[in-house]
Scaffold this active site. Structure first.
Site, PDB file in Angstrom:
ATOM      1  N   ILE A 145      -4.283 -13.520   0.476  1.00 33.48           N
ATOM      2  CA  ILE A 145      -3.414 -14.538   1.018  1.00 33.48           C
ATOM      3  C   ILE A 145      -2.119 -13.898   1.379  1.00 33.48           C
ATOM      4  O   ILE A 145      -1.358 -14.444   2.395  1.00 33.48           O
ATOM      5  CB  ILE A 145      -3.241 -15.477  -0.079  1.00 33.48           C
ATOM      6  CG1 ILE A 145      -4.795 -16.207  -0.570  1.00 33.48           C
ATOM      7  CG2 ILE A 145      -2.271 -16.400   0.397  1.00 33.48           C
ATOM      8  CD1 ILE A 145      -4.644 -17.293  -1.813  1.00 33.48           C
ATOM      9  N   ASP A 202       4.484  -4.865  -2.264  1.00 35.96           N
ATOM     10  CA  ASP A 202       3.080  -5.069  -3.224  1.00 35.96           C
ATOM     11  C   ASP A 202       3.266  -4.046  -4.363  1.00 35.96           C
ATOM     12  O   ASP A 202       3.764  -2.922  -4.378  1.00 35.96           O
ATOM     13  CB  ASP A 202       1.845  -4.793  -2.323  1.00 35.96           C
ATOM     14  CG  ASP A 202       0.689  -5.262  -3.184  1.00 35.96           C
ATOM     15  OD1 ASP A 202       0.154  -6.383  -2.646  1.00 35.96           O
ATOM     16  OD2 ASP A 202       0.042  -4.758  -4.238  1.00 35.96           O
ATOM     17  N   ASP A 240       6.987  -4.294  -8.137  1.00 30.10           N
ATOM     18  CA  ASP A 240       6.145  -4.968  -9.422  1.00 30.10           C
ATOM     19  C   ASP A 240       6.969  -6.150  -9.585  1.00 30.10           C
ATOM     20  O   ASP A 240       8.005  -6.053 -10.294  1.00 30.10           O
ATOM     21  CB  ASP A 240       6.070  -3.782 -10.490  1.00 30.10           C
ATOM     22  CG  ASP A 240       5.318  -4.479 -11.635  1.00 30.10           C
ATOM     23  OD1 ASP A 240       4.919  -5.930 -11.443  1.00 30.10           O
ATOM     24  OD2 ASP A 240       4.901  -3.944 -12.754  1.00 30.10           O
ATOM     25  N   ASN A 249       4.159 -14.642  -3.808  1.00 27.21           N
ATOM     26  CA  ASN A 249       2.655 -14.820  -3.824  1.00 27.21           C
ATOM     27  C   ASN A 249       1.936 -13.871  -4.723  1.00 27.21           C
ATOM     28  O   ASN A 249       0.884 -14.301  -5.190  1.00 27.21           O
ATOM     29  CB  ASN A 249       2.275 -14.605  -2.173  1.00 27.21           C
ATOM     30  CG  ASN A 249       0.878 -14.375  -2.214  1.00 27.21           C
ATOM     31  OD1 ASN A 249      -0.041 -15.472  -2.289  1.00 27.21           O
ATOM     32  ND2 ASN A 249       0.396 -13.106  -2.269  1.00 27.21           N
ATOM     33  N   SER A 304      -1.717 -22.624  -7.818  1.00 26.98           N
ATOM     34  CA  SER A 304      -3.119 -22.697  -7.877  1.00 26.98           C
ATOM     35  C   SER A 304      -3.677 -24.187  -8.110  1.00 26.98           C
ATOM     36  O   SER A 304      -2.995 -24.895  -8.883  1.00 26.98           O
ATOM     37  CB  SER A 304      -3.757 -21.722  -8.772  1.00 26.98           C
ATOM     38  OG  SER A 304      -5.210 -21.823  -9.149  1.00 26.98           O
ATOM     39  N   TYR A 361      -4.160 -17.696 -17.269  1.00 27.98           N
ATOM     40  CA  TYR A 361      -4.090 -17.816 -15.804  1.00 27.98           C
ATOM     41  C   TYR A 361      -3.657 -19.221 -15.464  1.00 27.98           C
ATOM     42  O   TYR A 361      -2.464 -19.429 -14.870  1.00 27.98           O
ATOM     43  CB  TYR A 361      -5.273 -17.273 -14.976  1.00 27.98           C
ATOM     44  CG  TYR A 361      -5.106 -17.462 -13.495  1.00 27.98           C
ATOM     45  CD1 TYR A 361      -4.464 -16.512 -12.916  1.00 27.98           C
ATOM     46  CD2 TYR A 361      -5.425 -18.498 -12.844  1.00 27.98           C
ATOM     47  CE1 TYR A 361      -4.241 -16.683 -11.285  1.00 27.98           C
ATOM     48  CE2 TYR A 361      -5.772 -18.652 -11.479  1.00 27.98           C
ATOM     49  CZ  TYR A 361      -4.977 -17.567 -10.860  1.00 27.98           C
ATOM     50  OH  TYR A 361      -4.681 -17.790  -9.240  1.00 27.98           O
ATOM     51  N   VAL A 409     -10.579 -19.300  -2.563  1.00 30.86           N
ATOM     52  CA  VAL A 409     -10.368 -18.364  -1.516  1.00 30.86           C
ATOM     53  C   VAL A 409     -10.782 -16.981  -1.552  1.00 30.86           C
ATOM     54  O   VAL A 409     -11.011 -16.398  -2.534  1.00 30.86           O
ATOM     55  CB  VAL A 409      -8.833 -18.086  -1.157  1.00 30.86           C
ATOM     56  CG1 VAL A 409      -8.566 -17.461   0.098  1.00 30.86           C
ATOM     57  CG2 VAL A 409      -8.069 -19.728  -1.143  1.00 30.86           C
ATOM     58  N   TYR A 445     -17.147 -28.106  -4.239  1.00 28.92           N
ATOM     59  CA  TYR A 445     -15.994 -28.497  -3.219  1.00 28.92           C
ATOM     60  C   TYR A 445     -16.514 -29.596  -1.938  1.00 28.92           C
ATOM     61  O   TYR A 445     -17.584 -29.374  -1.663  1.00 28.92           O
ATOM     62  CB  TYR A 445     -15.646 -27.394  -2.501  1.00 28.92           C
ATOM     63  CG  TYR A 445     -14.495 -26.344  -3.317  1.00 28.92           C
ATOM     64  CD1 TYR A 445     -15.095 -25.871  -4.516  1.00 28.92           C
ATOM     65  CD2 TYR A 445     -13.178 -26.377  -3.034  1.00 28.92           C
ATOM     66  CE1 TYR A 445     -14.069 -24.944  -5.083  1.00 28.92           C
ATOM     67  CE2 TYR A 445     -12.346 -25.653  -3.536  1.00 28.92           C
ATOM     68  CZ  TYR A 445     -12.726 -24.735  -4.668  1.00 28.92           C
ATOM     69  OH  TYR A 445     -11.818 -24.440  -5.526  1.00 28.92           O
TER      70      TYR A 445
HETATM   71  N1  LIG Z   1      -8.140 -16.364  -4.218  1.00 30.35           N
HETATM   72  C1  LIG Z   1      -8.126 -17.499  -4.568  1.00 30.35           C
HETATM   73  O1  LIG Z   1      -9.236 -18.032  -4.986  1.00 30.35           O
HETATM   74  C2  LIG Z   1      -6.852 -17.957  -5.358  1.00 30.35           C
HETATM   75  C3  LIG Z   1      -6.818 -19.597  -5.612  1.00 30.35           C
HETATM   76  C4  LIG Z   1      -5.609 -19.655  -6.001  1.00 30.35           C
HETATM   77  C5  LIG Z   1      -4.465 -19.261  -6.279  1.00 30.35           C
HETATM   78  N2  LIG Z   1      -4.621 -17.879  -5.787  1.00 30.35           N
HETATM   79  C6  LIG Z   1      -3.269 -17.034  -5.772  1.00 30.35           C
HETATM   80  O2  LIG Z   1      -2.924 -16.415  -4.662  1.00 30.35           O
HETATM   81  C7  LIG Z   1      -2.092 -15.214  -4.753  1.00 30.35           C
HETATM   82  C8  LIG Z   1      -2.876 -14.350  -3.930  1.00 30.35           C
HETATM   83  O3  LIG Z   1      -4.108 -13.878  -4.300  1.00 30.35           O
HETATM   84  P1  LIG Z   1      -5.154 -13.274  -3.556  1.00 30.35           P
HETATM   85  O4  LIG Z   1      -6.685 -14.343  -4.009  1.00 30.35           O
HETATM   86  O5  LIG Z   1      -4.748 -13.140  -2.243  1.00 30.35           O
HETATM   87  O6  LIG Z   1      -5.355 -11.996  -4.449  1.00 30.35           O
HETATM   88  P2  LIG Z   1      -5.715 -10.298  -3.959  1.00 30.35           P
HETATM   89  O7  LIG Z   1      -5.865  -9.654  -5.322  1.00 30.35           O
HETATM   90  O8  LIG Z   1      -6.372 -10.622  -2.687  1.00 30.35           O
HETATM   91  O9  LIG Z   1      -4.017 -10.159  -3.619  1.00 30.35           O
HETATM   92  C9  LIG Z   1      -2.837 -10.083  -4.683  1.00 30.35           C
HETATM   93  C10 LIG Z   1      -1.930  -8.985  -4.294  1.00 30.35           C
HETATM   94  O10 LIG Z   1      -0.976  -8.967  -5.055  1.00 30.35           O
HETATM   95  C11 LIG Z   1      -0.560  -7.737  -5.760  1.00 30.35           C
HETATM   96  N3  LIG Z   1      -0.362  -7.742  -7.133  1.00 30.35           N
HETATM   97  C12 LIG Z   1      -0.939  -7.777  -8.232  1.00 30.35           C
HETATM   98  N4  LIG Z   1       0.113  -7.768  -9.114  1.00 30.35           N
HETATM   99  C13 LIG Z   1       1.576  -7.535  -8.564  1.00 30.35           C
HETATM  100  C14 LIG Z   1       2.732  -7.216  -9.309  1.00 30.35           C
HETATM  101  N5  LIG Z   1       2.846  -7.352 -10.318  1.00 30.35           N
HETATM  102  N6  LIG Z   1       3.647  -7.150  -8.252  1.00 30.35           N
HETATM  103  C15 LIG Z   1       3.369  -7.261  -7.090  1.00 30.35           C
HETATM  104  N7  LIG Z   1       2.384  -7.442  -6.397  1.00 30.35           N
HETATM  105  C16 LIG Z   1       1.254  -7.598  -7.375  1.00 30.35           C
HETATM  106  C17 LIG Z   1      -2.006  -6.904  -6.007  1.00 30.35           C
HETATM  107  O11 LIG Z   1      -1.957  -5.358  -5.607  1.00 30.35           O
HETATM  108  C18 LIG Z   1      -2.853  -7.542  -4.409  1.00 30.35           C
HETATM  109  O12 LIG Z   1      -2.372  -6.601  -3.302  1.00 30.35           O
HETATM  110  C19 LIG Z   1      -1.920 -15.047  -6.364  1.00 30.35           C
HETATM  111  O13 LIG Z   1      -0.894 -15.484  -6.709  1.00 30.35           O
HETATM  112  C20 LIG Z   1      -3.274 -15.715  -6.897  1.00 30.35           C
HETATM  113  O14 LIG Z   1      -3.142 -16.244  -8.133  1.00 30.35           O
HETATM  114  C21 LIG Z   1      -5.623 -17.043  -5.213  1.00 30.35           C
END
Ligand SMILES: NC(=O)c1ccc[n+]([C@@H]2O[C@H](COP(=O)([O-])OP(=O)(O)OC[C@H]3O[C@@H](n4cnc5c(N)ncnc54)[C@H](O)[C@@H]3O)[C@@H](O)[C@H]2O)c1
Length: 253
Positions: A13, A32, A58, A85, A136, A149, A182, A212
């Protein structure tokens, strides 16, 4: 140059949000934890003719978040929007969660949101800006097996409303997107951890998506579209909102 910071921009995302912001004319600081992934996203944006820079950050570390914001200010002198994000999935119900796992979920998802907001807010206040969190659906309703979480995302939801209340009169709007399932490395790893083999994994995916109303996975681009809307003047009279983007999951059961 109008500037966006996107955390977690190396994947899923966050990467899609960085792409969408760049296409809308923002210079994008791609932050990142995974430095190589941040570089890859920034390189892709630059190759498309956009303004982008990578930074390793971080969000759970105060000094790292400060350095991230300094990098944006040192680059363009301003931050117009921050897409907070970055997040990480931590599996388990309260009987199986160790304190370490609970703390990790809170540090990345909740403390990370707080540290990012605190570091970026003075710059948003300087000219009026926006902050968009990725919460989320599990921050708004329960789901089996993700207690830490879910609690951490609940904190992000509450923080969104608090920040909105505290800073609305001073020209900063704060909103969140609440995605459903997602297809990204995060969701993939969540369901792989629960499945013994490929067949079980596929069955689990089908079961999840079967809940869904719009019976498919969301795409990172569909979430990024709403993030951009919340980040820009198109949502000028919105603040404190948590917007589900979830194929109808929360409202239509
Ligand atoms: N994928 C889903 O279904 C979903 C659903 C609801 C919410 N989310 C939320 O969306 C956001 C993005 O998730 P995604 O699905 O794209 O995940 P992803 O794992 O594809 O991407 C997450 C990114 O965040 C980075 N990251 C992790 N910890 C970090 C830190 N401490 N500092 C900086 N960067 C960090 C990772 O290296 C990665 O590149 C998150 O907050 C997740 O909780 C995702």
């Amino acid at each position: 140059m109008k500037t966006a910071i996107v955390t977690g921009a190396g994947s899923g995302i966050g990467r899609a949000a960085a792409e969408r912001c760049a296409a809308d004319g923002f210079a994008v600081l791609c932050a990142d934890l995974n430095e190589a992934a941040a570089h890859q996203t920034a390189a892709e944006l630059i190759a498309l003719g956009h303004q982008a820079r990578p930074v390793r950050a971080d969000v759970a570390e105060e000094s790292s978040v400060a350095a991230m914001v300094d990098a944006a200010i040192g680059w363009t002198g301003q931050v117009d929007t921050c897409i907070a994000n970055a997040g990480a999935m931590v599996e388990g119900d309260v009987l199986s969660l160790s304190l370490d796992s609970w703390n990790r979920a809170m540090q990345v998802n909740a403390t990370g949101a707080f540290l990012t907001a605190r570091a970026v807010m003075p710059h948003l206040l300087a000219q009026g800006g926006t902050l968009v969190f990725t919460a989320s659906t599990v921050g708004l309703s329960g789901m089996k097996g993700v207690a830490a979480y879910s609690a951490a995302k609940g904190a992000v939801v509450a923080l969104t409303r608090q920040l909105a209340a505290d800073f609305a009169a001073r020209g900063v709007r704060v909103n969140a997107v609440a995605p459903g399932a997602v297809r990204t490395p995060l969701s993939e790893s969540q369901f792989r951890a629960r499945a013994a083999d490929e067949a079980e994994f596929q069955a689990l995916l089908a079961q999840v998506i079967g809940r869904y109303p719009i019976a498919r996975w969301g795409t990172p681009q569909e979430i990024a579209e709403v993030i951009l809307f919340l980040a820009t003047e198109r949502s000028a009279w919105m603040t404190g909102q948590i917007i589900p983007v979830d194929g109808g999951l929360l409202e239509l059961r």
